[in-house]
Design a protein around this motif. Structure first.
Motif, PDB file in Angstrom:
ATOM      1  N   LEU A   1      37.278  10.836  52.557  1.00 26.26           N
ATOM      2  CA  LEU A   1      36.025  10.693  53.307  1.00 26.26           C
ATOM      3  C   LEU A   1      36.285  10.717  54.809  1.00 26.26           C
ATOM      4  O   LEU A   1      35.531  11.340  55.571  1.00 26.26           O
ATOM      5  CB  LEU A   1      35.329   9.380  52.940  1.00 26.26           C
ATOM      6  CG  LEU A   1      34.542   9.336  51.652  1.00 26.26           C
ATOM      7  CD1 LEU A   1      34.128   7.905  51.326  1.00 26.26           C
ATOM      8  CD2 LEU A   1      33.334  10.245  51.717  1.00 26.26           C
ATOM      9  N   ASP A   2      37.329  10.033  55.234  1.00 26.52           N
ATOM     10  CA  ASP A   2      37.680  10.012  56.656  1.00 26.52           C
ATOM     11  C   ASP A   2      38.020  11.418  57.142  1.00 26.52           C
ATOM     12  O   ASP A   2      37.636  11.816  58.252  1.00 26.52           O
ATOM     13  CB  ASP A   2      38.846   9.063  56.920  1.00 26.52           C
ATOM     14  CG  ASP A   2      38.477   7.600  56.726  1.00 26.52           C
ATOM     15  OD1 ASP A   2      37.263   7.282  56.644  1.00 26.52           O
ATOM     16  OD2 ASP A   2      39.404   6.761  56.640  1.00 26.52           O
ATOM     17  N   LYS A   3      38.730  12.178  56.318  1.00 25.16           N
ATOM     18  CA  LYS A   3      39.090  13.557  56.686  1.00 25.16           C
ATOM     19  C   LYS A   3      37.838  14.423  56.800  1.00 25.16           C
ATOM     20  O   LYS A   3      37.709  15.222  57.737  1.00 25.16           O
ATOM     21  CB  LYS A   3      40.062  14.134  55.656  1.00 25.16           C
ATOM     22  CG  LYS A   3      40.558  15.507  55.981  1.00 25.16           C
ATOM     23  CD  LYS A   3      41.400  15.509  57.234  1.00 25.16           C
ATOM     24  CE  LYS A   3      41.978  16.873  57.489  1.00 25.16           C
ATOM     25  NZ  LYS A   3      42.645  16.967  58.778  1.00 25.16           N
ATOM     26  N   VAL A   4      36.888  14.254  55.882  1.00 20.75           N
ATOM     27  CA  VAL A   4      35.623  14.991  55.958  1.00 20.75           C
ATOM     28  C   VAL A   4      34.899  14.637  57.259  1.00 20.75           C
ATOM     29  O   VAL A   4      34.392  15.514  57.959  1.00 20.75           O
ATOM     30  CB  VAL A   4      34.723  14.701  54.735  1.00 20.75           C
ATOM     31  CG1 VAL A   4      33.314  15.238  54.935  1.00 20.75           C
ATOM     32  CG2 VAL A   4      35.336  15.279  53.468  1.00 20.75           C
ATOM     33  N   GLY A   5      34.872  13.342  57.599  1.00 21.51           N
ATOM     34  CA  GLY A   5      34.247  12.900  58.840  1.00 21.51           C
ATOM     35  C   GLY A   5      34.884  13.534  60.064  1.00 21.51           C
ATOM     36  O   GLY A   5      34.189  13.956  60.995  1.00 21.51           O
ATOM     37  N   GLU A   6      36.208  13.615  60.068  1.00 24.47           N
ATOM     38  CA  GLU A   6      36.925  14.257  61.184  1.00 24.47           C
ATOM     39  C   GLU A   6      36.540  15.731  61.307  1.00 24.47           C
ATOM     40  O   GLU A   6      36.313  16.234  62.410  1.00 24.47           O
ATOM     41  CB  GLU A   6      38.433  14.150  60.983  1.00 24.47           C
ATOM     42  CG  GLU A   6      39.003  12.763  61.130  1.00 24.47           C
ATOM     43  CD  GLU A   6      40.467  12.685  60.699  1.00 24.47           C
ATOM     44  OE1 GLU A   6      41.137  13.748  60.629  1.00 24.47           O
ATOM     45  OE2 GLU A   6      40.939  11.570  60.430  1.00 24.47           O
ATOM     46  N   LEU A   7      36.463  16.412  60.174  1.00 23.05           N
ATOM     47  CA  LEU A   7      36.104  17.831  60.197  1.00 23.05           C
ATOM     48  C   LEU A   7      34.671  18.018  60.692  1.00 23.05           C
ATOM     49  O   LEU A   7      34.392  18.948  61.457  1.00 23.05           O
ATOM     50  CB  LEU A   7      36.274  18.444  58.801  1.00 23.05           C
ATOM     51  CG  LEU A   7      37.711  18.626  58.346  1.00 23.05           C
ATOM     52  CD1 LEU A   7      37.762  19.021  56.864  1.00 23.05           C
ATOM     53  CD2 LEU A   7      38.418  19.679  59.190  1.00 23.05           C
ATOM     54  N   GLU A   8      33.769  17.147  60.242  1.00 26.42           N
ATOM     55  CA  GLU A   8      32.378  17.251  60.690  1.00 26.42           C
ATOM     56  C   GLU A   8      32.263  17.000  62.189  1.00 26.42           C
ATOM     57  O   GLU A   8      31.515  17.693  62.887  1.00 26.42           O
ATOM     58  CB  GLU A   8      31.500  16.279  59.907  1.00 26.42           C
ATOM     59  CG  GLU A   8      31.299  16.719  58.466  1.00 26.42           C
ATOM     60  CD  GLU A   8      30.551  15.693  57.616  1.00 26.42           C
ATOM     61  OE1 GLU A   8      30.499  14.498  57.992  1.00 26.42           O
ATOM     62  OE2 GLU A   8      30.030  16.099  56.558  1.00 26.42           O
ATOM     63  N   LYS A   9      33.007  16.035  62.700  1.00 27.33           N
ATOM     64  CA  LYS A   9      32.985  15.747  64.145  1.00 27.33           C
ATOM     65  C   LYS A   9      33.539  16.895  64.968  1.00 27.33           C
ATOM     66  O   LYS A   9      33.130  17.137  66.092  1.00 27.33           O
ATOM     67  CB  LYS A   9      33.772  14.463  64.456  1.00 27.33           C
ATOM     68  CG  LYS A   9      33.051  13.210  64.081  1.00 27.33           C
ATOM     69  CD  LYS A   9      33.879  11.992  64.416  1.00 27.33           C
ATOM     70  CE  LYS A   9      33.192  10.744  63.893  1.00 27.33           C
ATOM     71  NZ  LYS A   9      34.016   9.545  64.042  1.00 27.33           N
ATOM     72  N   SER A  10      34.481  17.632  64.387  1.00 26.82           N
ATOM     73  CA  SER A  10      35.077  18.762  65.109  1.00 26.82           C
ATOM     74  C   SER A  10      34.187  19.996  65.074  1.00 26.82           C
ATOM     75  O   SER A  10      34.513  21.004  65.682  1.00 26.82           O
ATOM     76  CB  SER A  10      36.451  19.091  64.518  1.00 26.82           C
ATOM     77  OG  SER A  10      36.314  19.726  63.268  1.00 26.82           O
ATOM     78  N   GLY A  11      33.076  19.887  64.351  1.00 27.80           N
ATOM     79  CA  GLY A  11      32.148  21.016  64.281  1.00 27.80           C
ATOM     80  C   GLY A  11      32.366  21.932  63.110  1.00 27.80           C
ATOM     81  O   GLY A  11      31.700  22.964  62.990  1.00 27.80           O
TER      82      GLY A  11
END
Length: 147
Positions: free
Chosen positions: A131-141
């Motif tokens: 989930l944290d990795k998905v959040g990082e990817l979403e924040k990066s656009g």
């Protein structure tokens, strides 16, 4: 060794549930649309996950699925074991080596060691980590992610 579709999809299904359950139970159609997995296959895969206490099914109009535990308490190993069974490279780790004395098999420790490495590796990764990795990817656009 190649992981089966069933094991990979089980991880994706629980990750999708973890992402969307804050709004209530996650309907099968939401998971199907999000992950590109047929609703019938989701139903097949979710049964052992529910049986192992990883997911809960809620019936009714506002029904769907939710995690039975917190994401940090569900490891990839838990998911793979529920969906795939015992993770071994060869059957002789848990069977009788086709009638031979498994205690005299010189290669058996190799297979047991490899199975232990897999278990340790997958046990160290939780749904929270994903989930944290998905959040990082979403924040990066990043528009999408994949597993």
């Amino acid at each position: 060794m190649k992981m089966s579709t069933k094991g990979r999809y089980a991880v994706r299904i629980l990750l999708s549930i973890a992402r969307y359950q804050k709004n209530g139970p996650v309907p099968k159609k939401v998971i199907a649309a999000e992950e590109g997995i047929s609703p019938d296959y989701i139903e097949q895969i979710i049964v052992p996950l529910k049986n192992d206490g990883l997911a809960i099914g809620i019936r009714g109009v506002k029904g769907g699925f939710r995690l039975a535990k917190e994401p940090e308490d569900i490891t990839v190993y838990n998911i793979l074991r529920a969906s795939e069974g015992v993770l071994n490279l060869v059957d002789c780790n848990h069977m009788d080596c086709q009638g031979r004395d498994k205690n005299k098999c010189v290669a058996r420790p190799v297979w047991e060691g490899a199975a232990k490495v897999l278990e340790d590796y997958f046990s160290a990764i939780t749904l929270r980590d994903l989930l944290d990795k998905v959040g990082e990817l979403e924040k990066s656009g990043a528009a999408t992610y994949s597993i």
